[in-house]
Design an enzyme around this catalytic site. Structure first.
Site, PDB file in Angstrom:
ATOM      1  N   GLY A 157      -4.260  -5.392   3.294  1.00 22.17           N
ATOM      2  CA  GLY A 157      -3.937  -4.028   2.874  1.00 22.17           C
ATOM      3  C   GLY A 157      -4.310  -2.988   3.920  1.00 22.17           C
ATOM      4  O   GLY A 157      -3.490  -2.581   4.744  1.00 22.17           O
TER       5      GLY A 157
ATOM      6  N   SER B 232       5.352  -1.177  -1.812  1.00 22.52           N
ATOM      7  CA  SER B 232       4.764  -0.551  -3.000  1.00 22.52           C
ATOM      8  C   SER B 232       5.816   0.207  -3.798  1.00 22.52           C
ATOM      9  O   SER B 232       6.734   0.806  -3.231  1.00 22.52           O
ATOM     10  CB  SER B 232       3.666   0.428  -2.555  1.00 22.52           C
TER      11      SER B 232
ATOM     12  N   LYS C 182      -0.351  -9.724  -9.965  1.00 24.68           N
ATOM     13  CA  LYS C 182      -1.319  -9.251  -8.950  1.00 24.68           C
ATOM     14  C   LYS C 182      -2.491  -8.546  -9.616  1.00 24.68           C
ATOM     15  O   LYS C 182      -2.310  -7.502 -10.242  1.00 24.68           O
ATOM     16  CB  LYS C 182      -0.618  -8.283  -7.989  1.00 24.68           C
TER      17      LYS C 182
ATOM     18  N   TYR D 249       4.807  -1.074 -10.495  1.00 22.91           N
ATOM     19  CA  TYR D 249       3.983  -0.409 -11.507  1.00 22.91           C
ATOM     20  C   TYR D 249       4.903  -0.154 -12.692  1.00 22.91           C
ATOM     21  O   TYR D 249       6.035   0.333 -12.521  1.00 22.91           O
ATOM     22  CB  TYR D 249       3.440   0.930 -10.993  1.00 22.91           C
TER      23      TYR D 249
ATOM     24  N   SER E  14       0.868  -1.183   0.000  1.00 20.10           N
ATOM     25  CA  SER E  14       0.000   0.000   0.000  1.00 20.10           C
ATOM     26  C   SER E  14       0.904   1.232   0.000  1.00 20.10           C
ATOM     27  O   SER E  14       1.899   1.301   0.720  1.00 20.10           O
ATOM     28  CB  SER E  14      -0.999  -0.008   1.155  1.00 20.10           C
TER      29      SER E  14
ATOM     30  N   HIS F 245      -7.599  -5.067  -6.125  1.00 20.36           N
ATOM     31  CA  HIS F 245      -6.929  -3.835  -5.693  1.00 20.36           C
ATOM     32  C   HIS F 245      -7.693  -3.203  -4.526  1.00 20.36           C
ATOM     33  O   HIS F 245      -7.819  -1.983  -4.434  1.00 20.36           O
ATOM     34  CB  HIS F 245      -6.841  -2.851  -6.871  1.00 20.36           C
TER      35      HIS F 245
ATOM     36  N   ARG G   8     -10.524  -0.760  -5.505  1.00 22.26           N
ATOM     37  CA  ARG G   8     -10.181   0.625  -5.843  1.00 22.26           C
ATOM     38  C   ARG G   8     -10.057   0.848  -7.347  1.00 22.26           C
ATOM     39  O   ARG G   8      -9.776   1.947  -7.798  1.00 22.26           O
ATOM     40  CB  ARG G   8      -8.862   0.998  -5.162  1.00 22.26           C
TER      41      ARG G   8
ATOM     42  N   THR H  43       1.653  -5.456 -10.656  1.00 22.82           N
ATOM     43  CA  THR H  43       0.232  -5.067 -10.580  1.00 22.82           C
ATOM     44  C   THR H  43      -0.308  -4.882 -11.991  1.00 22.82           C
ATOM     45  O   THR H  43       0.215  -4.066 -12.758  1.00 22.82           O
ATOM     46  CB  THR H  43       0.082  -3.786  -9.735  1.00 22.82           C
TER      47      THR H  43
HETATM   48  C1  FNR Z   1      -3.488  -0.243  -2.160  1.00 19.48           C
HETATM   49  N1  FNR Z   1      -3.191  -1.249  -3.072  1.00 19.48           N
HETATM   50  C2  FNR Z   1      -2.055  -1.143  -3.850  1.00 19.48           C
HETATM   51  N2  FNR Z   1      -1.748  -2.133  -4.731  1.00 19.48           N
HETATM   52  C3  FNR Z   1      -0.625  -2.059  -5.475  1.00 19.48           C
HETATM   53  O1  FNR Z   1      -0.379  -2.960  -6.250  1.00 19.48           O
HETATM   54  N3  FNR Z   1       0.211  -0.983  -5.348  1.00 19.48           N
HETATM   55  C4  FNR Z   1      -0.032   0.041  -4.498  1.00 19.48           C
HETATM   56  O2  FNR Z   1       0.730   0.993  -4.403  1.00 19.48           O
HETATM   57  C5  FNR Z   1      -1.223  -0.003  -3.738  1.00 19.48           C
HETATM   58  N4  FNR Z   1      -1.545   1.005  -2.887  1.00 19.48           N
HETATM   59  C6  FNR Z   1      -2.650   0.897  -2.083  1.00 19.48           C
HETATM   60  C7  FNR Z   1      -2.932   1.898  -1.171  1.00 19.48           C
HETATM   61  C8  FNR Z   1      -4.014   1.772  -0.317  1.00 19.48           C
HETATM   62  C9  FNR Z   1      -4.289   2.851   0.676  1.00 19.48           C
HETATM   63  C10 FNR Z   1      -4.840   0.625  -0.387  1.00 19.48           C
HETATM   64  C11 FNR Z   1      -6.013   0.461   0.541  1.00 19.48           C
HETATM   65  C12 FNR Z   1      -4.574  -0.355  -1.304  1.00 19.48           C
HETATM   66  C13 FNR Z   1      -3.987  -2.488  -3.110  1.00 19.48           C
HETATM   67  C14 FNR Z   1      -3.468  -3.472  -2.071  1.00 19.48           C
HETATM   68  O3  FNR Z   1      -2.221  -3.985  -2.448  1.00 19.48           O
HETATM   69  C15 FNR Z   1      -4.417  -4.674  -1.879  1.00 19.48           C
HETATM   70  O4  FNR Z   1      -4.713  -5.231  -3.129  1.00 19.48           O
HETATM   71  C16 FNR Z   1      -5.707  -4.304  -1.152  1.00 19.48           C
HETATM   72  O5  FNR Z   1      -5.506  -3.280  -0.213  1.00 19.48           O
HETATM   73  C17 FNR Z   1      -6.291  -5.513  -0.451  1.00 19.48           C
HETATM   74  O6  FNR Z   1      -7.528  -5.231   0.087  1.00 19.48           O
HETATM   75  P1  FNR Z   1      -7.792  -4.813   1.618  1.00 19.48           P
HETATM   76  O7  FNR Z   1      -7.006  -5.751   2.511  1.00 19.48           O
HETATM   77  O8  FNR Z   1      -7.356  -3.398   1.767  1.00 19.48           O
HETATM   78  O9  FNR Z   1      -9.269  -4.987   1.743  1.00 19.48           O
END
Ligand code: FNR
Length: 384
Positions: free
Chosen positions: A324, A122, A246, A145, A94, A270, A273, A171
């Protein structure tokens, strides 16, 4: 000895009283954080249907526990891509963790390491791969990314490799940023005292204010929308690290991940999101697992908040799960101690679930230990 007594040393008390589960950190984070930051962490895309569904789908899966099995010893240890970890619960990437707490990714790395599990850093961390590596030993993955400028990508992957990261989590669900309306309303932007630390010095470390979400504009400017399976192959030419894809949620893409040399799949939306109205990850898991035919491990993230959720994911074929939001919320509430507490609570709950289901090792957890909606409708699978 009674199992599950490990929380004692991690008890954290707040004005709200003792914290007894992972979800409680969200309310504390909401109180402590500026609105723009909290909204960025908490929100999902558009109607947030998938955000809610990621949780609700877990609640529709029920248990078929087995009884009169000696559960005096429970072993939760497992191996991920050849690395031994203490439990099948890991940390998802995250972004921007220093917005939650000044220690940011350092605290998360230390907490993961203390718990004997994996942290995924991340690309958009507010601490660099080298800084996180400097926190000490620990098994860490790097989330990637893919930028339009492939030289930047090559450089970053090499740096991660050199800093001792053990896998790349690529991702694949973000050719453009999902429409997160809270970020649009708040004109979300990374606070000026923070940078995307991995990109500092590459003129890509700052995020400009925009007329909507500053992050969405950054993504539109920098992230490569042409990304395709051939780039998964390309990545294998620039690194020897295993690649986890992912963001897979269909059987079709599960098969393609196998064909294109992925070392593993993370079933992820994600954290709801990106595309709204995709199914909960726990609902998509089984089709992805079946299509992978045991050729690679399949992991899951999205809505995991209870030890029972971890068990359900494993029963449906996941090799492990990632969390996350609980990480950023607990980080906001209590820094490293908060993240440690989250990992400990999930561990204790998972251990208890195993004991009450009659499972003493992860190999004991089977499809027969759960009933899904599909089972109730008689759609899937003939169990016995
Ligand atoms: C993310 N996620 C995410 N995924 C990724 O591949 N790169 C990233 O930089 C981020 N950044 C990120 C920020 C925030 C604030 C959130 C909440 C999520 C997605 C993350 O890796 C993951 O897939 C989800 O957060 C999993 O779901 P839960 O546990 O938040 O419900």
């Amino acid at each position: 000895m009674e199992k599950g007594s490990g929380t004692a040393c991690f008890k954290i008390n707040t004005k709200m009283g003792e914290i007894t589960n992972v979800t409680e950190y969200q309310a504390i984070a909401k109180q402590k954080l500026p609105k723009m930051t909290y909204d960025y962490y908490a929100s999902g895309a558009e109607d947030e249907w998938t955000l809610q569904e990621n949780r609700e789908a877990f609640s529709r899966i029920l248990f078929r526990p087995r009884i009169l099995i000696d559960v005096s010893k429970i072993d939760m240890a497992t191996t991920v891509l050849g690395f031994k970890i203490s439990m099948p619960i890991m940390i998802a990437p995250s972004a921007f963790q220093k917005m939650a707490h000044p220690d940011g990714e350092y605290a998360t790395a230390r907490a993961a390491s203390a718990a004997g599990t994996i942290m995924t850093l991340s690309s958009w961390a507010t601490s660099s791969v080298e800084e996180v590596a400097s926190t000490g030993p620990g098994i860490r993955f790097f989330q990637l990314y893919v930028y339009k400028d492939r030289k930047v990508v090559e450089q970053l992957v090499r740096r991660a490799e050199k800093a001792g990261f053990k896998a790349i989590a690529l991702t694949v669900d973000t050719p453009r940023l999902g429409r997160r309306e809270a970020d649009i309303k708040n004109r979300f932007v990374l606070p000026p005292y923070l940078t995307l630390k991995n990109f500092e010095g590459l003129e890509l470390g700052k995020m400009d204010q925009a007329s909507d979400s500053g992050l969405a504009s950054y993504v539109a400017g920098q992230i490569d929308r042409t990304l395709s399976w051939k780039d998964v192959k390309w990545l294998q030419t620039i690194t020897t690290l295993p690649i986890l894809v992912k963001g897979v949620i269909t059987a079709e893409d599960s098969r393609l991940a196998v064909e294109n040399g992925a070392a593993g799949i993370i079933v992820s939306n994600h954290g709801a999101r990106q595309l709204d109205y995709v199914p909960a990850t726990i609902s998509a898991l089984e089709e992805v697992v079946k299509a992978a035919r045991g050729q690679l491990p399949v992991f899951l993230d999205g809505g995991v908040r209870r030890g029972t959720d971890v068990f359900k994911a494993l029963a449906l074929g996941a090799a492990g799960v990632f969390i996350g939001r609980p990480v950023v919320f607990s980080l906001a509430a209590a820094g490293e101690a908060g993240v440690r507490n989250v990992l400990q609570m999930l561990r204790d709950e998972f251990e208890l679930t195993m004991a009450l289901s009659g499972c003493t090792s992860l190999a004991d957890i089977t499809r027969n230990h759960v009933i899904t909606e599909a089972d109730k409708l008689g759609v899937m699978p003939s169990r016995l």
